[in-house]
Design an enzyme around this catalytic site. Sequence first.
Site, PDB file in Angstrom:
ATOM      1  NE  ARG A 170     -24.002  24.034  37.449  1.00 35.15           N
ATOM      2  CZ  ARG A 170     -23.603  24.835  38.322  1.00 35.15           C
ATOM      3  NH1 ARG A 170     -24.484  25.813  38.324  1.00 35.15           N
ATOM      4  NH2 ARG A 170     -22.425  24.898  38.866  1.00 35.15           N
ATOM      5  CE1 TYR A 196     -16.849  34.370  33.054  1.00 35.14           C
ATOM      6  CE2 TYR A 196     -16.355  32.380  34.411  1.00 35.14           C
ATOM      7  CZ  TYR A 196     -16.171  33.848  34.404  1.00 35.14           C
ATOM      8  OH  TYR A 196     -15.677  34.456  35.229  1.00 35.14           O
ATOM      9  CG  ASP A 213     -22.141  48.010  26.376  1.00 39.59           C
ATOM     10  OD1 ASP A 213     -21.057  47.814  26.076  1.00 39.59           O
ATOM     11  OD2 ASP A 213     -23.050  47.179  26.430  1.00 39.59           O
ATOM     12  CG  PHE A 235     -14.289  43.902  38.488  1.00 39.10           C
ATOM     13  CD1 PHE A 235     -13.939  42.932  39.092  1.00 39.10           C
ATOM     14  CD2 PHE A 235     -13.653  44.940  39.168  1.00 39.10           C
ATOM     15  CE1 PHE A 235     -12.999  42.611  40.327  1.00 39.10           C
ATOM     16  CE2 PHE A 235     -12.836  45.005  40.001  1.00 39.10           C
ATOM     17  CZ  PHE A 235     -12.516  43.865  40.781  1.00 39.10           C
ATOM     18  N   GLY A 284     -19.919  21.552  31.559  1.00 37.35           N
ATOM     19  CA  GLY A 284     -18.764  22.395  31.838  1.00 37.35           C
ATOM     20  C   GLY A 284     -18.370  22.439  33.080  1.00 37.35           C
TER      21      GLY A 284
END
Length: 330
Positions: free
Chosen positions: A281, A140, A50, A72, A283
Amino acid sequence: MAVLVTGGAGYIGSHAVAALLERGEEIVVVDSLRQGHRKAVLGGKLYVGDLRDSAFMDTVFQENSIDAVIHFAANSLVGESMKVPGQYYHNNVYGTLCLLEKMNEYGVQKIVFSSTAATYGEPENVPIDEFDRTVPTNAYGETKLAMEKMMKWFDVAHGIKFISLRYFNAAGAHESGKIGEDHDPETHLIPIVLQAALGQRPHISVFGDDYATPDGTCIRDYIHVSDLADAHVLAVDRLRSGADSAVYNLGNGQGFSVKEVIGIARSVTGREIPMVIEARRAGDPAVLVASSERARKELGWNPHRNKLEDIIRSAWNWHSANPKGYNDKQ
């Protein structure tokens, strides 16, 4: 010198690794494998861990001569981000902070960032330009924008140059047939449509048919994943040449609605693919199509796998040959 690819066992990351391998680059991959797949990494040195683990990242940087990073590693589900925004801030934003601090500590001053057109929110213009306002409509997109801003200030303070690539709706599979798209859960439209074609789900859900678009469904710009991978490699080259930090959109400049994607998939697969209309949905902007003129001019990026029919066919070839994906999650 090596290129560090964070999230290199993921969908787009693994294709970037493949593109780097094709030109003989030394590659170091860091991936937690929570979402990625060991089988997707076709070469290079893989470290499982991590970004937020300081001792782990010390090992990565100490054992390798890294001169550039392609980043990424991130959570990337719009709907999930609206339910657990804290998780997205911790993994995406704090994870990137940890990465940038390690880069600064070890003198690595080049990073290519996998960003998103979700940073724009509801666009003012179509196609979207890099200088349009950024007002994300989901957590996000907000975290990705925060990551970009963080990189800007690390450039100001420490000279770490970055290129942020804003795109969305990667699709397709590598021409070798060795790697493709395998998420659990799967949320991307094209693989979900192909799962329906394979009989792995009873239908494809269309979230809203009352948007201000010609057929009422959301419109998106689809890019072949290998074209995206090529752009990341070109961005590394540009930073190595001494270029300043920059933001680029990546897109084909043409949008397709959800219903159009389903129609083309039906044609490619020869399957019926049942469709069910469901509620919107949270957003989801109505239209997201990006202008990539700046990337074409400054990066020399020239996507050549840009027919949606061909993109879907490459995905179908991989999914039909690998109906259980990598089948490596026990």
